[in-house]
Design an enzyme around this catalytic site. Structure first.
Site, PDB file in Angstrom:
ATOM      1  N   VAL A  64      -9.858   0.698  -6.620  1.00 18.63           N
ATOM      2  CA  VAL A  64      -9.911   1.778  -7.615  1.00 18.63           C
ATOM      3  C   VAL A  64     -10.374   1.255  -8.967  1.00 18.63           C
ATOM      4  CG1 VAL A  64      -8.572   3.561  -8.814  1.00 18.63           C
ATOM      5  CG2 VAL A  64      -8.128   3.077  -6.398  1.00 18.63           C
ATOM      6  N   GLU A 110      -3.008   0.422   6.011  1.00 22.48           N
ATOM      7  CA  GLU A 110      -2.723  -0.978   5.695  1.00 22.48           C
ATOM      8  C   GLU A 110      -2.227  -1.702   6.949  1.00 22.48           C
ATOM      9  OE1 GLU A 110      -3.303  -2.248   2.782  1.00 22.48           O
ATOM     10  OE2 GLU A 110      -3.675  -0.420   1.637  1.00 22.48           O
ATOM     11  N   LYS A 144       4.302  11.459  -4.039  1.00 26.32           N
ATOM     12  CA  LYS A 144       3.394  12.443  -4.637  1.00 26.32           C
ATOM     13  C   LYS A 144       4.072  13.798  -4.787  1.00 26.32           C
ATOM     14  CE  LYS A 144      -0.492  10.013  -2.515  1.00 26.32           C
ATOM     15  NZ  LYS A 144      -1.430   9.991  -1.369  1.00 26.32           N
ATOM     16  N   GLY A 148      -9.726   6.601  -2.042  1.00 27.97           N
ATOM     17  CA  GLY A 148     -11.039   5.978  -2.083  1.00 27.97           C
ATOM     18  C   GLY A 148     -11.417   5.571  -3.493  1.00 27.97           C
TER      19      GLY A 148
END
Length: 436
Positions: free
Chosen positions: A14, A190, A205, A302
């Site tokens: 990122v 992962e 979130k 992404g």
């Protein structure tokens, strides 16, 4: 005007995307922000790699604390992740009068109350659009775009890894382990996928979204969290036969007794838009009393999509740097002294419909015994599938969809049913939401 100097903590996936977007769109960003925004200092332990990415256009530090304490830095972008060092760096940046932008949902869900209080006291801003759903501007939508509404509920696919796995299981008939391995092979999961497949990432979130929607403090520890690792392709197949798809949903809802805050696999009717969100994409439904249902769809992770949200926060903070601190948009949409103490409900108090799958002996009277125990717990059946046993097979699956019932009653009924000698093993229970 004088350019805004940014200190970037972490130039991985990122961070690298943020560097690229800021440089590629520099002139457009300056037109929107009113002044140039440039990354002048970067902290990363991989110093050589950081130098290669930045091409000598920023000063590289191995020690991130040097960046957050630098006098020439206006905004600190934290992209390191985790709970410990990231928290120390963010609080140190705030103490030094720096505005902060972060994509760290775990940090905010667990320590957000402390961070926002420190920022309010210091008169600085914390931008966190990138912490939920990657490039989808859901934070701004809930905090600003829907500010006129009384939010009734939010339901979303907010973890792309789990959504990809469920899509693979449905489309290709893969078992969970094979679909997970494919997600890891493609870089979606992962090596240790626990946070994704057990719903923890989605719960981080959802905690943030719930605070924004209902004006309550962050309360991650009170979220009900259930992942997808126990799902089988048989359950996905039965759901399809009944007209549903299984999605890992984060759901937060305002009800009479308090606030529901839950993440779990959920049956959604196939005709609903959100049921048709596939692969690594994210989608969030928000229901406001004035606007009705609104849907936000896009890439939830992404390099470039998340960088889009990080840079949008940088533009917002740049615009606000010259604004009166007393008139900025509050971090959690509501004024800090107006947060509500409405309780988060335990999962046992939640009322919804259920999918129940039980393996039973193929004998007369089994179904009658099961329905009697369900009725005793005030649970009525909405639909049912019973497969004929294969030749020579003495066991059969019974699948039921119930009408709305209290979780507490369903758990009690399941315990009684599982004690029947004709019921073989544990009952599979999934929740069902009609949504919009």
């Amino acid at each position: 005007m004088k350019p805004i100097n940014v200190g970037l903590l972490g130039i991985g996936t990122v961070g690298g995307g943020t560097w690229e977007v800021l440089n590629r769109n520099a002139s457009e960003i300056q037109r929107r922000a009113g002044r140039a925004i440039r990354i002048t200092r970067v902290a990363d332990k991989a110093v050589a790699r950081a130098k290669k990415i930045t091409g000598g256009k920023a000063k590289i530090h191995a020690d991130a604390f040097e960046v957050v304490r630098a006098d020439d830095i206006d905004i600190v972008v934290e992209l390191i992740g985790g709970y410990t060092i990231a928290k120390q760096l963010v609080l140190e940046a705030i103490r030094n009068g720096k505005h902060v932008v972060t994509a760290n949902k775990a940090l905010l869900a667990t320590h957000g109350n402390q961070i926002f209080k420190a920022a309010q006291k210091q008169g600085v801003m914390v931008g966190f659009e990138a912490s939920v759903a990657g490039g989808i501007p859901i934070i701004k939508a809930v905090r600003e775009g829907l500010a006129a509404n009384r939010i009734e509920w939010i339901a979303g696919i907010i973890n792309g890894t789990s959504n990809f796995i469920l899509s693979e299981m449905r489309d290709k008939g893969l078992p969970f382990a094979t679909a997970l391995a494919e997600a890891q092979k493609r870089g979606y999961a992962e090596a240790d996928p626990t946070f994704d497949i057990e719903g923890i990432d989605a719960a981080h979130k959802l905690t943030i979204l719930s605070a924004l929607a209902f004006g309550i403090p962050m309360q991650f520890r009170k979220a009900y969290v259930e992942g997808i690792s126990r799902l089988t392709r048989e359950d996905i197949g039965y759901a399809e036969q009944l007209g549903y798809r299984i999605k890992l949903l984060g759901i937060t809802k305002r009800v009479k007794k308090g606030i529901e805050l839950r993440v779990h696999p959920t049956l959604v009717p196939t005709r609903r838009l959100i049921a048709n969100v596939e692969g690594v994409m994210n989608a969030i439904l928000v229901k406001g009393d004035a606007v009705g249902p609104t849907l936000y769809y896009g890439a939830g992770a992404g390099s470039q999509p998340t960088a889009s949200a990080v840079v949008a926060d940088l533009i917002d903070v740049t615009r606000l740097i010259t604004a009166d601190p007393e008139h900025r948009v509050p971090h959690l949409a509501f004024q800090p002294d107006q947060l509500s103490s409405v309780p988060i409900l335990g999962i046992e108090q939640v009322e919804t419909s259920y999918y129940l799958r039980m393996r039973v002996a193929d004998k007369p009277g089994v179904l009658a015994d099961i329905t009697r125990l369900l009725a005793r717990s005030k649970i009525s059946i909405g639909a049912m599938v019973q497969k004929e046993p294969a030749e020579g097979e003495s066991r059969v699956d019974i699948v039921m969809l119930t009408h709305r019932a209290l979780e507490k009653n369903v758990v009690e009924a399941m315990a009684r049913i599982e004690r029947l000698p004709t019921v073989l093993g544990k009952i599979v229970r999934l929740r069902l939401e009609e949504l919009l």
